[in-house]
Write a protein that holds these residues in place. Structure first.
Motif, PDB file in Angstrom:
ATOM      1  N   LEU A 186       0.844  -1.195   0.000  1.00 11.90           N
ATOM      2  CA  LEU A 186       0.000   0.000   0.000  1.00 11.90           C
ATOM      3  C   LEU A 186       0.881   1.247   0.000  1.00 11.90           C
ATOM      4  O   LEU A 186       1.831   1.348   0.781  1.00 11.90           O
ATOM      5  N   PHE A 187       0.574   2.204  -0.888  1.00 14.08           N
ATOM      6  CA  PHE A 187       1.284   3.477  -0.959  1.00 14.08           C
ATOM      7  C   PHE A 187       0.274   4.605  -0.748  1.00 14.08           C
ATOM      8  O   PHE A 187      -0.798   4.603  -1.356  1.00 14.08           O
ATOM      9  N   THR A 188       0.623   5.580   0.087  1.00 13.69           N
ATOM     10  CA  THR A 188      -0.221   6.759   0.260  1.00 13.69           C
ATOM     11  C   THR A 188       0.589   7.891   0.856  1.00 13.69           C
ATOM     12  O   THR A 188       1.642   7.655   1.476  1.00 13.69           O
ATOM     13  N   LYS A 189       0.121   9.111   0.656  1.00 18.17           N
ATOM     14  CA  LYS A 189       0.767  10.284   1.248  1.00 18.17           C
ATOM     15  C   LYS A 189      -0.034  10.679   2.481  1.00 18.17           C
ATOM     16  O   LYS A 189      -1.251  10.882   2.409  1.00 18.17           O
ATOM     17  N   LEU A 190       0.648  10.770   3.596  1.00 18.76           N
ATOM     18  CA  LEU A 190      -0.029  11.026   4.862  1.00 18.76           C
ATOM     19  C   LEU A 190      -0.625  12.429   4.915  1.00 18.76           C
ATOM     20  O   LEU A 190      -0.047  13.389   4.404  1.00 18.76           O
ATOM     21  N   GLN A 191      -1.779  12.515   5.554  1.00 16.65           N
ATOM     22  CA  GLN A 191      -2.460  13.780   5.790  1.00 16.65           C
ATOM     23  C   GLN A 191      -2.631  13.994   7.280  1.00 16.65           C
ATOM     24  O   GLN A 191      -2.434  13.076   8.086  1.00 16.65           O
ATOM     25  N   LYS A 192      -3.002  15.208   7.644  1.00 19.52           N
ATOM     26  CA  LYS A 192      -3.122  15.514   9.063  1.00 19.52           C
ATOM     27  C   LYS A 192      -4.158  14.637   9.760  1.00 19.52           C
ATOM     28  O   LYS A 192      -3.965  14.196  10.893  1.00 19.52           O
ATOM     29  N   GLU A 193      -5.254  14.327   9.060  1.00 17.89           N
ATOM     30  CA  GLU A 193      -6.302  13.514   9.674  1.00 17.89           C
ATOM     31  C   GLU A 193      -5.915  12.049   9.814  1.00 17.89           C
ATOM     32  O   GLU A 193      -6.655  11.253  10.402  1.00 17.89           O
ATOM     33  N   ASP A 194      -4.750  11.664   9.270  1.00 15.82           N
ATOM     34  CA  ASP A 194      -4.285  10.290   9.412  1.00 15.82           C
ATOM     35  C   ASP A 194      -3.606  10.032  10.747  1.00 15.82           C
ATOM     36  O   ASP A 194      -3.139   8.919  10.998  1.00 15.82           O
TER      37      ASP A 194
END
Length: 286
Positions: A186-194
């Motif tokens: 799994l690849f994703t760019k982290l966000q503040k709500e994460d």
């Protein structure tokens, strides 16, 4: 429960059968491998077999006792009903376990393990960083490939906290790479709500949609974001460290005492050296 009741009735009627049992757990977890017998455990033995890259066949239990030279001896116990318990599970533990009574196979137990590995560095675990998670299912037959057995087919999926697969159109921020059915990254760019989000890797089988699952919850490098500081500035406000008066006095007094002791020691050594020199001169004159 139906299987247990059926097995009990068969045992009571004297009918012998060999049963297949599939056990799923996670790396680092525990597992109970049942032996479907109710006789004296001294007649019970267990073997282990793995058909992965390194083919292995070992005897784990003989006459109801764990072999002392077994690699699993420190983590394996035999229960009162002749089953074996394994704790602190590791990848090499995945495989086929056979319970034998008087040398005759009674139960085949197939243990499979799920694990999550993060390839992200500690500096990546913050908003804007890249999160890379690899989920691998190590099966009893061949680790990571998930070859079917006895009409059982395995499939891995990444899901959110609501159970929705991350490969759906509603989750366009995620990229998934399936190396095999049981090796998905799994690849994703982290966000503040994460910050408090959990990502779940789930194993689906033909007999159960949730055979086993494992959660990953990232710990952000910076726990408080700028927006959090504005909402609650008192939490992150810088405060000078105040020391007790006694500790301050001690910190000041210690160097002074060291200086005084050193000064008087130096004077004493100087007088002693002068006295020794005078005595030496008198001896020479005599």
């Amino acid at each position: 429960m139906m299987r247990v009741l059926l097995l009990t009735s068969l045992l009571l009627t004297g009918v012998r059968c060999r049963m297949d049992v599939f056990v799923y757990s996670t790396v680092g977890g525990d597992a109970l491998l049942p032996c479907m017998v109710s006789s004296d455990c001294t007649a019970i033995s267990w073997t282990f077999f793995n058909k992965g890259r390194d083919v292995r066949f070992t005897h784990e239990v003989i006459s109801g006792k764990v072999k002392a030279d077994s690699e699993k001896s420190s983590r394996m116990t035999v229960t009162s009903n002749c089953s074996i318990g394994l704790r602190d599970l590791r990848v090499p533990d995945a495989g086929s376990y056979v319970c034998l009574r008087n040398g005759e196979a009674v139960t085949d137990v197939y243990l499979s393990l799920l694990t999550i590995t993060s390839f992200s560095t500690i500096t990546d675990l913050q908003p804007g960083g890249n999160l890379v998670l690899s989920c691998i299912f190590f099966t009893y037959y061949d680790a990571g490939s998930c070859k079917s057995y006895s009409k059982r087919v395995f499939k891995l999926s990444w899901v959110d906290e609501d159970g929705t697969e991350l490969s759906s159109p509603n989750h366009s921020r995620y990229n998934l790479t399936s190396h095999t059915r049981c090796n998905v990254t799994l690849f994703t760019k982290l966000q503040k709500e994460d910050k408090y989000r959990k990502w779940r890797c789930r194993v689906n089988t033909t007999e159960s949609s949730r055979a086993v699952f494992l959660d990953f919850k990232p710990v952000f490098l910076l726990q408080n974001t700028p927006d959090d500081d504005n909402l609650n500035p008192s939490v992150t406000a810088a405060c000078p460290v105040k020391l007790p008066i006694s500790r301050i006095a001690l910190c000041v007094a210690l160097p002074v005492m060291v200086f005084i002791v050193g000064f008087f020691t130096w004077r004493s050594d100087r007088k002693r050296a002068q006295t020794s020199a005078d005595v030496f001169k008198l001896q020479e004159m005599n």
